[in-house]
Write a protein that holds these residues in place. Structure first.
Motif, short mmCIF file in Angstrom:
data_model
loop_
_atom_site.label_atom_id
_atom_site.label_comp_id
_atom_site.label_asym_id
_atom_site.label_seq_id
_atom_site.Cartn_x
_atom_site.Cartn_y
_atom_site.Cartn_z
N ASP A 86 -7.64 34.62 40.62
CA ASP A 86 -6.67 34.59 41.81
C ASP A 86 -5.22 34.79 41.66
O ASP A 86 -4.84 35.86 42.40
CB ASP A 86 -6.97 33.02 42.59
N GLY A 87 -4.77 34.40 40.59
CA GLY A 87 -3.08 34.68 40.44
C GLY A 87 -2.90 36.01 40.07
O GLY A 87 -2.21 36.80 40.46
N VAL A 88 -3.80 36.40 38.96
CA VAL A 88 -3.60 37.60 38.48
C VAL A 88 -4.16 38.78 39.59
O VAL A 88 -3.34 39.77 39.50
CB VAL A 88 -4.90 37.99 37.35
N SER A 89 -5.07 38.62 40.28
CA SER A 89 -5.34 39.65 41.15
C SER A 89 -4.43 39.74 42.68
O SER A 89 -3.89 40.58 42.91
CB SER A 89 -6.83 39.31 41.97
N SER A 90 -3.73 38.42 42.76
CA SER A 90 -2.69 38.47 43.73
C SER A 90 -1.60 39.27 43.18
O SER A 90 -1.09 40.01 43.81
CB SER A 90 -2.32 37.19 44.03
N THR A 91 -1.03 38.94 41.82
CA THR A 91 -0.11 39.66 41.35
C THR A 91 -0.24 41.41 41.19
O THR A 91 0.63 41.93 41.72
CB THR A 91 0.25 39.18 39.94
N ALA A 92 -1.51 41.66 41.06
CA ALA A 92 -1.69 43.21 40.89
C ALA A 92 -1.49 43.62 42.40
O ALA A 92 -0.92 44.60 42.48
CB ALA A 92 -3.01 43.40 40.47
N LEU A 93 -2.14 43.07 43.52
CA LEU A 93 -1.96 43.59 44.52
C LEU A 93 -0.61 43.57 45.09
O LEU A 93 -0.32 44.79 45.76
CB LEU A 93 -2.65 42.57 45.52
N MET A 94 0.30 42.61 44.89
CA MET A 94 1.71 42.80 45.58
C MET A 94 2.48 43.80 44.39
O MET A 94 3.37 44.48 45.06
CB MET A 94 2.24 41.28 45.57
N VAL A 95 2.25 43.84 43.34
CA VAL A 95 2.79 44.75 42.47
C VAL A 95 2.61 46.20 43.06
O VAL A 95 3.36 47.08 43.27
CB VAL A 95 2.61 44.69 41.04
N GLU A 96 1.16 46.46 43.08
CA GLU A 96 0.86 47.83 43.75
C GLU A 96 1.52 48.19 45.04
O GLU A 96 1.94 49.44 45.24
CB GLU A 96 -0.82 47.83 43.79
N VAL A 97 1.63 47.15 46.10
CA VAL A 97 1.98 47.31 47.33
C VAL A 97 3.67 47.61 47.27
O VAL A 97 4.17 48.49 47.75
CB VAL A 97 1.76 46.10 48.12
N LEU A 98 4.34 46.95 46.55
CA LEU A 98 5.76 47.02 46.41
C LEU A 98 6.11 48.26 45.63
O LEU A 98 7.14 49.14 46.13
CB LEU A 98 6.37 45.81 45.55
N GLU A 99 5.47 49.02 44.78
CA GLU A 99 5.48 50.08 43.96
C GLU A 99 5.20 51.29 45.08
O GLU A 99 6.05 52.42 45.14
CB GLU A 99 4.53 50.39 42.81
N ALA A 100 4.47 51.09 46.11
CA ALA A 100 3.86 51.86 47.02
C ALA A 100 5.25 52.02 48.12
O ALA A 100 5.23 53.19 48.56
CB ALA A 100 2.80 51.87 47.74
N HIS A 101 5.98 51.24 48.07
CA HIS A 101 7.09 51.08 48.81
C HIS A 101 8.45 51.48 48.08
O HIS A 101 9.73 51.35 48.74
CB HIS A 101 7.44 49.83 49.33
N GLY A 102 8.36 51.98 46.70
CA GLY A 102 9.42 52.67 46.24
C GLY A 102 10.21 51.52 45.00
O GLY A 102 10.92 52.23 44.65
N LEU A 103 9.70 50.59 45.02
CA LEU A 103 10.38 49.45 44.15
C LEU A 103 9.78 49.56 42.78
O LEU A 103 8.55 50.26 42.67
CB LEU A 103 10.13 48.01 44.71
N GLU A 104 10.35 49.10 41.73
CA GLU A 104 9.62 48.86 40.44
C GLU A 104 9.76 47.27 40.09
O GLU A 104 10.66 46.89 39.35
CB GLU A 104 10.73 49.61 39.31
#
Length: 561
Positions: A86-104
């Motif tokens: 749950d924690g790993v999939s949550s982390t992957a999800l938010m990392v991917e979404v924030l990257e899509a918004h131009g963040l690193e």
């Protein structure tokens, strides 16, 4: 975000409602689902209807506004997760979404053994040194009162998203998003951590327009992984999230999951919730149990097929190591349990039992002994472990009644995790057994083999019934796969199969001569006196078996009488 064809409509792949056999309607009625409208809503989850407005969650507006400011300013953001799926999939999800918004964004998952669960100050210090100004927690943080205070004092904002039980005191953060907060108006309270994170994604999407409307559904493979593997009830909103998520998983372009399914021998097009929980899940969890959960996180995020294959191979190896270690610990713990056979609650500890594996062992012990089991690792004067309940005993009540013995603990009626001084183990054993005897007269003893549907006529076990039951998928917590009790069967032949001859393979015949191929996993030692010609009643699941291009119905045995 994930490079998928935006013209694909996930909704079109959802199963349609058909005429249901009376057996299935009766099953739904027993589960509180009756009336055409209620049945239709259950059989046909709807993404737009079943997912509530994310802004109904307390502090969601604050969370979105803080993320928007970080996106505009290009801040250094860290996503702080947990080492379970749950924690790993949550982390992957938010990392991917924030990257899509131009963040690193940075990601941080604590080491299970060195740091333990949750936010810790040393990790925040490390992130601060890397220039992080905003920490977004996923699947953790609701108890991080001291850590949030430290972060605020050192110029780090925290946005907390979590789904665990809310303590009396919550962290002072920019936003604390948890549908279980008192007064929270979000109607569905049983989201996984990744479900709460996905609600944040939907809320952010409504303000930024990213990802494009509809494209957020392609994140539901991660949502399904976390929801199923965290054993959340597959009803209400979770049912919709997982049903759509299975569709995404069946056609995923996430190269890490493709590689993992290949290495695990899973056919994506036939993927079910069961395989998420019992095939993919153990492999993803093995990283955090045996090494570090970052292996699993990297697998979910990588775009490189070669890296994906390498990581899938590593997870396969780690899972094999976990299986060997689990079996060793179970055998040792099972032998030790014999010394405490008269105790109503088993409390077992050893210095050679890694804390990352003891929870699985506790589950097996509770099942095999039919009583609550706590299994602990001893290290440097500290005992760390997990417990699983049985027989209707509310395990967390027993632990709470002995709270003074623990450094920390958490959990619920069926399972708990805890840390305590090793010197307190005997006191814990005594205290739990006394508590069990006090509450035993009030316990509602459960029988895990109670059937959902009783059958005298085995002819009803046909393809029509199988396909009707398939519409009840996904099965899991809160919506279990129905167990049939089938009577008046005769054993035509039997054999033992498997590496250690631990499985039963039977051919069972009805009075009318209908033959059922049947398999009983890990049941061989339970029925050593079973013989051909015997008349039996069985508890079984109705499944299908695919062999050499031919599909046949099969009974998966849960018990034999």
């Amino acid at each position: 975000m994930s490079g998928y064809d935006s013209s694909t409509n996930i909704d079109q792949t959802m199963v349609s409602t058909s005429e249901l056999p009376p057996l299935v309607r009766d099953l739904l009625r027993k589960r509180g689902i009756e009336g055409e409208e209620a049945i239709d809503r259950f059989l046909r989850p709807d993404y737009h209807r079943d997912l509530a407005d994310p802004f109904l969650m307390t502090d969601m507006t604050k969370a979105v506004e803080r993320l928007q400011r970080a996106i505009v300013a290009g801040e250094k953001v860290a996503v702080y997760g947990d080492y379970d799926i749950d924690g790993v999939s949550s982390t992957a999800l938010m990392v991917e979404v924030l990257e899509a918004h131009g963040l690193e964004p940075l990601s941080y998952i604590p080491d299970r053994y060195k740091e333990g669960y949750g936010v810790n100050q040393a990790a925040l210090e490390q992130l601060a040194a890397q220039g992080v100004t905003l920490v977004l927690t996923v699947d953790c943080g609701i108890t991080a009162v001291a850590e949030a205070a430290w972060a605020a004092e050192h110029g780090i904002d925290m946005v907390i998203t979590d789904h665990h039980e809310v303590p009396d005191q919550i962290p002072q953060a920019v936003a604390v998003v948890n549908p279980k907060r008192p007064g929270d108006e979000y109607p569905f309270k049983e989201l996984a951590g990744v479900g709460v994170a996905f609600a944040l994604v939907r809320a952010l999407q409504s303000r930024t327009g990213m990802p494009d409307v509809g494209q957020e559904k392609w994140l539901l493979d991660l949502v399904a992984l976390g929801t199923v593997c965290d054993v959340m009830p597959l009803v209400g909103e979770n049912r919709a999230l997982v049903k759509y998520g299975l569709v995404v998983l069946q056609k995923t372009k996430r190269v890490g999951l493709v590689a993992l399914m290949q290495s695990a021998g899973v056919e994506p097009e036939s993927l079910r919730a069961f395989q998420i929980g019992f095939v993919l899940g153990p492999r993803l969890n093995a990283a955090g149990r045996m090494e570090h959960a970052n292996f699993s996180l990297e697998l979910l995020l990588t775009k490189d097929p070669i890296v994906a294959q390498q990581l899938a191979f590593q997870l396969e190896e780690l899972n094999h190591q976990r299986q060997l270690e689990q079996q060793r610990i179970f055998e040792e713990a099972n032998a030790l349990a014999a010394d405490y056979a008269s105790d109503p609650v088993l409390v077992l500890a050893d210095s050679s039992w890694p804390a990352g594996v003891v929870g699985i062992v506790a589950s097996k012990l509770a099942e095999s002994w039919g009583k609550p089991a706590l299994v602990l690792e001893l290290r440097d004067g500290v005992a760390k472990g997990s417990g699983r309940s049985a027989g209707g005993y509310p395990l967390i009540d027993g632990i709470t009644a002995n709270a003074e013995l623990f450094d920390r603990f958490g959990g619920h009626a069926g399972a708990a995790g805890f840390t305590l001084p090793a010197d307190n183990i005997n006191l814990l054993r005594q205290g739990l057994n006394e508590h069990f005897l006090e509450v035993e007269p009030e316990l509602e003893v459960t029988n895990d083999r109670v059937a959902d549907i009783d059958l005298d006529d085995a002819n009803q076990l046909n393809w029509e019934l199988y396909h009707a039951l398939a519409q009840l998928e996904p099965f899991g917590q809160g919506n279990t796969q129905p167990v049939f009790e089938v009577r008046n069967l005769k054993v035509v032949s039997l054999d033992t199969i498997g590496k250690n001859q631990q499985h039963l393979k039977l051919r069972l015949a009805s009075p009318e001569g209908l033959i059922f191929e049947s398999v009983g996993f890990n049941l061989a030692q339970d029925y050593p006196n079973l013989r051909s010609g015997q008349e039996v009643a069985v508890h079984a699941l109705l499944e299908h078996n695919q062999y050499q291009g031919k599909s046949t119905l099969q009974l998966v045995l849960k018990g034999i009488q």
